[in-house]
Design a protein around this motif. Structure first.
Motif, PDB file in Angstrom:
ATOM      1  N   ALA A 190      29.235 -14.858  40.377  1.00 26.33           N
ATOM      2  CA  ALA A 190      30.648 -15.107  40.635  1.00 26.33           C
ATOM      3  C   ALA A 190      30.923 -16.607  40.731  1.00 26.33           C
ATOM      4  CB  ALA A 190      31.073 -14.413  41.924  1.00 26.33           C
ATOM      5  N   LEU A 211      30.942 -18.156  37.267  1.00 23.16           N
ATOM      6  CA  LEU A 211      32.197 -17.979  36.549  1.00 23.16           C
ATOM      7  C   LEU A 211      33.263 -18.948  37.048  1.00 23.16           C
ATOM      8  CD1 LEU A 211      32.769 -14.146  36.032  1.00 23.16           C
ATOM      9  CD2 LEU A 211      32.574 -15.905  34.298  1.00 23.16           C
ATOM     10  N   ARG A 212      33.434 -18.988  38.354  1.00 19.09           N
ATOM     11  CA  ARG A 212      34.452 -19.888  38.910  1.00 19.09           C
ATOM     12  C   ARG A 212      34.118 -21.336  38.583  1.00 19.09           C
ATOM     13  NH1 ARG A 212      33.831 -16.160  43.279  1.00 19.09           N
ATOM     14  NH2 ARG A 212      35.671 -14.827  43.492  1.00 19.09           N
ATOM     15  N   SER A 229      42.294 -18.954  32.436  1.00 22.09           N
ATOM     16  CA  SER A 229      41.355 -17.908  32.862  1.00 22.09           C
ATOM     17  C   SER A 229      42.044 -16.969  33.836  1.00 22.09           C
ATOM     18  CB  SER A 229      40.111 -18.515  33.522  1.00 22.09           C
ATOM     19  OG  SER A 229      40.461 -19.176  34.730  1.00 22.09           O
ATOM     20  N   MET A 287      40.811 -13.491  36.484  1.00 22.99           N
ATOM     21  CA  MET A 287      39.780 -12.578  36.964  1.00 22.99           C
ATOM     22  C   MET A 287      40.452 -11.409  37.672  1.00 22.99           C
ATOM     23  SD  MET A 287      37.055 -15.428  38.419  1.00 22.99           S
ATOM     24  CE  MET A 287      35.771 -14.234  38.781  1.00 22.99           C
ATOM     25  N   LEU A 300      34.081  -7.842  40.761  1.00 18.45           N
ATOM     26  CA  LEU A 300      34.668  -8.235  39.500  1.00 18.45           C
ATOM     27  C   LEU A 300      34.761  -7.049  38.560  1.00 18.45           C
ATOM     28  CD1 LEU A 300      35.685 -10.643  37.808  1.00 18.45           C
ATOM     29  CD2 LEU A 300      33.335 -10.943  37.015  1.00 18.45           C
ATOM     30  N   VAL A 319      37.503  -9.888  33.280  1.00 18.24           N
ATOM     31  CA  VAL A 319      37.752 -11.331  33.256  1.00 18.24           C
ATOM     32  C   VAL A 319      38.154 -11.731  31.843  1.00 18.24           C
ATOM     33  CG1 VAL A 319      35.315 -11.857  32.830  1.00 18.24           C
ATOM     34  CG2 VAL A 319      36.796 -13.609  33.799  1.00 18.24           C
ATOM     35  N   TRP A 334      39.312 -15.365  29.400  1.00 16.63           N
ATOM     36  CA  TRP A 334      39.472 -16.812  29.351  1.00 16.63           C
ATOM     37  C   TRP A 334      39.694 -17.264  27.912  1.00 16.63           C
ATOM     38  CZ3 TRP A 334      34.870 -14.347  29.740  1.00 16.63           C
ATOM     39  CH2 TRP A 334      33.843 -14.727  28.875  1.00 16.63           C
TER      40      TRP A 334
END
Length: 579
Positions: free
Chosen positions: A283, A286-287, A302, A304, A312, A315, A317
């Motif tokens: 996680a 990803l952030r 992006s 989520m 999650l 997602v 992007w």
């Protein structure tokens, strides 16, 4: 506590042992002030408190099938009244309070159903008949029900799970699908009166064999309780395979017969419950990736999607370059989902276009938890917001019902096309069992699809094709004809498709990422490798730009028009004109 007399029937139904037992009554005597009678539709589904469906063991069959207007089989009770308030089938209601089936302790026995028995609630009736069926050796299902506006039942029919007739959906006559249906008439009817449900009619005769020893395999008798679900979740997150997890449960329970579910149930639960489970650092990775990209340029987008537990689910992007490319090359988009071969088993969803060099370009990417309409609606809506609300003029997808539904919701005004290559690739599978397949049938269908220039010609020769090879009953061809405007070229020629008729653009993009992603790739590694793959793609486009800048493809004629194409087009596109 009441004392009841019952007859216990063994597996061969030959010996009978009479005994008595004392337990809490599930039903009341005739002198009671309560009456209990449920009524259940042939096609209704009931769940117990662990979400196990008390329904048809064969998902492809219906009770009392009738043909609808479009020729498809529809679910109809024997006495259908469109205004009678018959309830529709419902999926799992995990809070319905129905009792959980035990793992086969029949020592206490269950009395045979007789008219006059009545029950406090519908759930008690279902539990009773389920336990009786387990004792005798058959599965049960809800066949009919009628309910009030508040959901309370007015009447209900519970019957043998082998009741009803098989749905006729044969697409390959050489490989008919198995069915559990024998049109068994065994059932009980119950009606609500004075606040309880009373059994009014009983049919206990079956037209098939019964087996108490095999009763645990019936769908209605299988359940996974919450503690086991938690253990399966933990093991799945830890990377423990389903075979090992299930074997551990078997050892703990003391044998396969002691478990109230089978391995297939456990696998189905994990398949449905699995989200994009992020490993250690996933996680944050990803952030971190999204924040890093947003720091480099303001155009990075992006989103989520998390579930109620903060896990999650989905997602999406798109970088600034993809968003800028969409402004120029966003008229036609292909969309495809390909299961990434990593430990998470997540569909990798790609929006792909084609640039001025004829190269595939990425217009957005996502990782999704499932491929249903709800998920696709979220993904398409998020992508549309990313592109400032500008929808493409046309989109190409696989022949997928969930995608079609989502596109109609999010992009109601765009032209939608199915991938023609995928459809034609199915010909051997769907029609290969016909003797004429290699002797005219296949080529005749291909001519019908590719050779005719007007819709009237196609309609005429499609009918000739169907009649010539006696294919009127082929369900697959019927479904293709019903959706002919989504895939037959003659219906699509008035729309600009940028030279694309298939989703192979998306698949080639997936193949491109395969060089950076392998079976052991974690989510953290994936986002890093994805960035590396995009850089490689940018380099390829820059090389093509340089080739068009530095090289000239000579004209092959003296036509002034060709000279104009040479000046305007890139080298790759000019070669296509010359070809």
């Amino acid at each position: 506590m009441l004392c009841f007399k019952y007859i216990k029937i063994n597996s061969k139904m030959e010996e009978r042992e009479e005994c008595t037992f004392t337990r809490q009554s599930l039903f009341f005597s005739e002198s009671s002030n309560y009456i209990d009678t449920p009524n259940v539709r042939n096609d209704e589904i009931v769940t117990d408190n662990h979400g196990v469906v008390l329904g048809n063991d064969d998902d492809d069959v219906v009770l009392e099938p009738e043909l609808g207007n479009d020729g498809d089989v529809v679910l109809e009770p024997a006495t259908r009244n469109d205004d009678d308030g018959v309830s529709e089938p419902t999926s799992g209601n995990y809070d319905d309070g129905a009792s959980e089936p035990t793992t086969g302790n029949d020592d206490n026995g269950v009395s045979e159903p007789t008219p006059g028995m009545f029950f406090k609630t519908e759930k008690e009736l279902i539990y009773y008949y389920k336990q009786y069926g387990r004792q005798v050796g058959f599965g049960i299902m809800m066949q009919r029900s009628k309910r009030e506006d508040d959901g309370s039942v007015r009447y209900v029919t519970l019957g043998c799970a082998r009741g009803g007739k098989a749905r006729k959906r044969v697409t390959n006559i050489s490989k008919p699908r198995p069915t559990t249906k024998t049109d068994c008439k065994a059932r009980i009817n119950a009606v609500l009166a004075d606040g309880v449900l009373r059994i009014t009619t009983v049919y206990n005769a079956h037209n098939h064999g019964l087996s108490p020893q095999k009763a645990r395999f019936f769908r209605c008798n299988r359940a996974i309780d919450d503690s086991v679900k938690r253990q399966l979740d933990i093991n799945d997150k830890a990377g423990i395979g389903m075979s090992k997890s299930f074997n551990a449960l078997v050892v703990e329970a003391g044998g396969f017969e002691k478990l109230p579910f089978i391995e297939k149930d456990a696998r189905n639960y994990i398949d449905k419950a699995r989200h994009l489970r992020v490993g250690k650092g996933g996680a944050d990775a990803l952030r971190g990736y999204f924040e890093r990209m947003q720091y480099k340029n303001d155009g990075f987008y992006s989103s989520m999607d998390l579930d109620d537990d903060g896990r999650l689910k989905n997602v999406f992007w798109a970088d600034a370059r993809s968003r800028a490319a969409y402004e120029y090359f966003g008229d036609v988009v292909t969309f495809d989902t390909t299961y990434l071969t990593n430990r998470y088993g997540m569909p990798f969803a790609l929006f792909v276009g084609v640039n001025h060099h004829g190269q595939s370009i990425l217009l957005g990417a996502g990782l999704i938890s499932s491929e249903n309409t709800e998920t696709f609606v979220w993904l398409f809506d998020t992508w549309l917001k990313c592109m400032h609300g500008r929808a493409p003029k046309a989109i190409i997808t696989d022949q997928d019902r969930a995608m079609k539904n989502a596109i109609a919701i999010v992009f109601p005004n765009i032209r939608h096309r199915y991938c023609l290559w995928h459809i034609m690739r199915k010909l051997p599978e769907k029609l290969g069992s016909y003797a004429e397949f290699k002797y005219g049938l296949k080529s005749a269908l291909q001519r019908c699809v590719y050779d005719y220039q007007t819709s009237d010609e196609f309609e005429k020769y499609w009918e000739v094709f169907i009649d010539t090879y006696n294919l009127k009953e082929n369900a697959w061809l019927q479904s293709l004809y019903a959706e002919r405007k989504y895939w037959v070229p003659v219906y699509l020629k008035n729309t600009f498709w940028a030279g694309m008729s298939t989703t192979q653009r998306s698949e080639s993009m997936n193949a491109f990422f395969d060089g950076y992603v392998h079976s052991g790739t974690t989510l953290k590694e994936f986002v890093d490798q994805f960035d590396n793959a995009l850089r490689k793609k940018v380099q390829n486009e820059m090389a093509a730009d340089f080739h068009s800048f530095n090289c000239i493809v000579p004209c092959i004629s003296l036509l002034p028009l060709e000279k104009k194409f040479q000046a305007v087009y890139t080298n790759s596109k000019f070669k296509e004109v010359q070809a």
